[in-house]
Design a protein around this motif. Structure first.
Motif, PDB file in Angstrom:
ATOM      1  N   GLU A 109      18.340  22.895 -39.328  1.00  0.00           N
ATOM      2  CA  GLU A 109      19.599  22.836 -38.570  1.00  0.00           C
ATOM      3  C   GLU A 109      20.738  22.354 -39.466  1.00  0.00           C
ATOM      4  O   GLU A 109      21.838  22.910 -39.453  1.00  0.00           O
ATOM      5  CB  GLU A 109      19.446  21.903 -37.366  1.00  0.00           C
ATOM      6  N   GLN A 158      24.115  24.576 -40.705  1.00  0.00           N
ATOM      7  CA  GLN A 158      25.468  24.109 -40.363  1.00  0.00           C
ATOM      8  C   GLN A 158      26.294  23.867 -41.627  1.00  0.00           C
ATOM      9  O   GLN A 158      27.469  24.237 -41.702  1.00  0.00           O
ATOM     10  CB  GLN A 158      25.395  22.838 -39.528  1.00  0.00           C
ATOM     11  N   GLU A 209      29.727  26.034 -42.528  1.00  0.00           N
ATOM     12  CA  GLU A 209      31.007  25.308 -42.613  1.00  0.00           C
ATOM     13  C   GLU A 209      31.571  25.347 -44.029  1.00  0.00           C
ATOM     14  O   GLU A 209      32.791  25.450 -44.225  1.00  0.00           O
ATOM     15  CB  GLU A 209      30.831  23.877 -42.096  1.00  0.00           C
ATOM     16  N   VAL A 263      30.192  26.208 -34.806  1.00  0.00           N
ATOM     17  CA  VAL A 263      28.781  25.858 -34.632  1.00  0.00           C
ATOM     18  C   VAL A 263      28.694  24.909 -33.435  1.00  0.00           C
ATOM     19  O   VAL A 263      29.449  23.944 -33.354  1.00  0.00           O
ATOM     20  CB  VAL A 263      28.217  25.170 -35.896  1.00  0.00           C
ATOM     21  N   ASN A 264      27.803  25.229 -32.514  1.00  0.00           N
ATOM     22  CA  ASN A 264      27.596  24.407 -31.303  1.00  0.00           C
ATOM     23  C   ASN A 264      28.869  24.237 -30.463  1.00  0.00           C
ATOM     24  O   ASN A 264      29.148  23.142 -29.969  1.00  0.00           O
ATOM     25  CB  ASN A 264      27.045  23.019 -31.675  1.00  0.00           C
ATOM     26  N   THR A 309      30.157  31.467 -30.870  1.00  0.00           N
ATOM     27  CA  THR A 309      29.624  30.316 -31.597  1.00  0.00           C
ATOM     28  C   THR A 309      28.238  30.622 -32.157  1.00  0.00           C
ATOM     29  O   THR A 309      27.524  31.495 -31.648  1.00  0.00           O
ATOM     30  CB  THR A 309      29.538  29.078 -30.691  1.00  0.00           C
ATOM     31  N   TYR A 310      27.907  29.934 -33.242  1.00  0.00           N
ATOM     32  CA  TYR A 310      26.514  29.811 -33.655  1.00  0.00           C
ATOM     33  C   TYR A 310      25.961  28.561 -32.982  1.00  0.00           C
ATOM     34  O   TYR A 310      26.726  27.725 -32.489  1.00  0.00           O
ATOM     35  CB  TYR A 310      26.405  29.583 -35.167  1.00  0.00           C
ATOM     36  N   THR A 324      23.047  25.335 -33.835  1.00  0.00           N
ATOM     37  CA  THR A 324      22.111  24.828 -34.854  1.00  0.00           C
ATOM     38  C   THR A 324      20.670  25.079 -34.424  1.00  0.00           C
ATOM     39  O   THR A 324      19.789  25.256 -35.252  1.00  0.00           O
ATOM     40  CB  THR A 324      22.309  23.324 -35.111  1.00  0.00           C
ATOM     41  N   TRP A 381      19.279  29.687 -33.985  1.00  0.00           N
ATOM     42  CA  TRP A 381      20.245  30.635 -34.559  1.00  0.00           C
ATOM     43  C   TRP A 381      19.612  31.815 -35.255  1.00  0.00           C
ATOM     44  O   TRP A 381      20.242  32.855 -35.435  1.00  0.00           O
ATOM     45  CB  TRP A 381      21.182  29.921 -35.542  1.00  0.00           C
TER      46      TRP A 381
END
Lengths: 165, 243
Positions: B133, B137, B141, B161-162, B199-200, B202, B205
């Protein structure tokens, strides 16, 4: 997004270059899920971004298309000889189009179709659909061009900020 | 090329095809073969291991369970369903193949598929390449920030993300974040220009699911449940899988 104008794409970039494209109909997306209508949508997008006259369909195609051999776990099964023998039909199909680019809107297809070109020395390039959409819009960054051939690698590179900014 | 004729014993010993018929709607039409060969003539796997779809079905119908179940051909058929598409009787040969995969002891199934499935079971990311995870992320990012800092006109590019309540939950094949992260960017740009609320996550995915290909039903189910829960937990309306 293209039909309602949110994505402003056209094929002007390819009017003089006349680079030829074909497209792989992914079994999972087309035959096994949404059928011929989604294959038509796919062709609408491809024709819009590369130009009607620069798109060459494989035969057979759409729901009747051959599987490339990347699906069902074949890529991870540790049977590369069998997988490439399976894929020879797809390779011959792509070569018969005369296209120098095969667009593969599926991850498995991308890996397999790319490998087939390398293995059988086909000389065609294998690209994701989004790569060509972004290229046509002039927004494909310099690091996002791994799968383009030398003919398109330097085309329409967007502006990059100075390093000292 | 004619080979030696296949000899069968007088008494039908089959149980494999009968078991599969019980599982499928209309028995998968497995009794309806006209032996026309349309399946085999358009199957890229025809000839591999001396097998083809019609031959596999006929051998199953003749009760030659031992011969077909020991063949590696069940891993060479990709279950692409072109045989069903061209079959006048719509016979579900791919389901016969899938169930044949399941007859092999789990540890004897192809190592690559087995390893990918086992790896996916280790994390809630479901990544067959074992990406965690945190790794996922960080990569997303980091790449997004690099684009914002270097590409003119993309200062607002987001790769959320999330993001709670986003319309779309997007899956991502492990290959990009692990080996070629810049390949994710074109899709982000298209979603940005289209104004998509996405969104993705964590958790869940990773788009791939090798447990399905391995015909390990329990693990397949587990992977799908983890992913579906990740979508629900973020309150997303649509689950997009680009696989």
């Amino acid at each position: 997004m293209i039909r309602d104008g949110r994505l402003k794409v056209n094929s002007d970039w390819n009017k003089d270059l006349k680079v030829k494209f074909t497209v792989q109909d992914p079994c999972q997306l087309v035959r096994k899920s949404l059928g011929d209508p989604v294959a038509e949508d796919l062709r609408f997008v491809v024709r819009t971004v590369v130009g009607e006259e620069n798109f060459v369909d494989m035969t057979p195609n759409r729901s009747n298309n051959y599987c490339c051999g990347g699906g069902g776990g074949f890529l991870q099964s540790g049977m590369p000889e069998a997988r490439r023998a399976y894929g020879k039909l797809k390779f011959d199909q792509i070569m018969a189009t005369g296209a120098t680019y095969a667009i593969t809107p599926c991850h498995n297809c991308h890996a397999q179709v790319h490998d087939l070109s390398e293995h059988y020395d086909g000389g065609y390039h294998t690209v994701h659909l989004w790569t060509i959409i972004c290229l046509a819009m002039g927004i494909l960054g310099p690091n996002e061009r791994t799968y383009l051939g030398p003919d398109l690698a330097e085309l329409l590179i967007p502006e990059i900020k100075e390093a000292d900014e | 090329m004619a080979e030696e004729a296949i000899k069968i014993s007088g008494k039908k010993k089959s149980s494999f095809i009968d078991q599969v018929k019980k599982l499928l709607p209309e028995g998968g039409n497995l009794n309806l073969c006209l032996t026309c060969g349309a399946c085999s003539s358009g199957c890229p796997a025809t000839g591999l291991e001396g097998m083809d779809p019609r031959k596999f079905l006929r051998m199953a119908a003749l009760g030659m369970d031992e011969e077909i179940l020991k063949s590696d051909w069940v891993w060479m058929c990709t279950m692409c369903q072109r045989c069903i598409y061209v079959c006048p009787m719509k016979i579900d040969i791919p389901q016969l193949i899938f169930n044949a995969r399941r007859t092999k002891p789990r540890d004897e199934r192809p190592k690559g598929i087995l390893g990918s499935c086992n790896m996916a079971l280790k994390h809630d990311t479901c990544s067959a390449m074992g990406a965690s995870e945190e790794d996922f992320q960080f990569v997303v990012e980091d790449v997004a920030e690099e684009v914002r800092n270097t590409q003119v006109g993309w200062e607002e590019l987001q790769a959320p993300v999330n993001k709670q309540g986003a319309m779309y939950f997007l899956n991502q094949n492990s290959r990009e974040p692990v080996t070629e992260p810049d390949e994710m960017v074109p899709l982000w740009k298209i979603l940005h220009l289209g104004g998509a609320d996405w969104t993705y996550g964590t958790k869940g995915w990773a788009a791939e699911n090798y447990c399905m290909f391995m015909a390990d039903d329990e693990s397949w189910k587990h992977i799908v449940e983890v992913k579906a829960k990740a979508v629900d937990d973020l309150g997303c309306k649509y689950w997009l899988n680009t696989e």
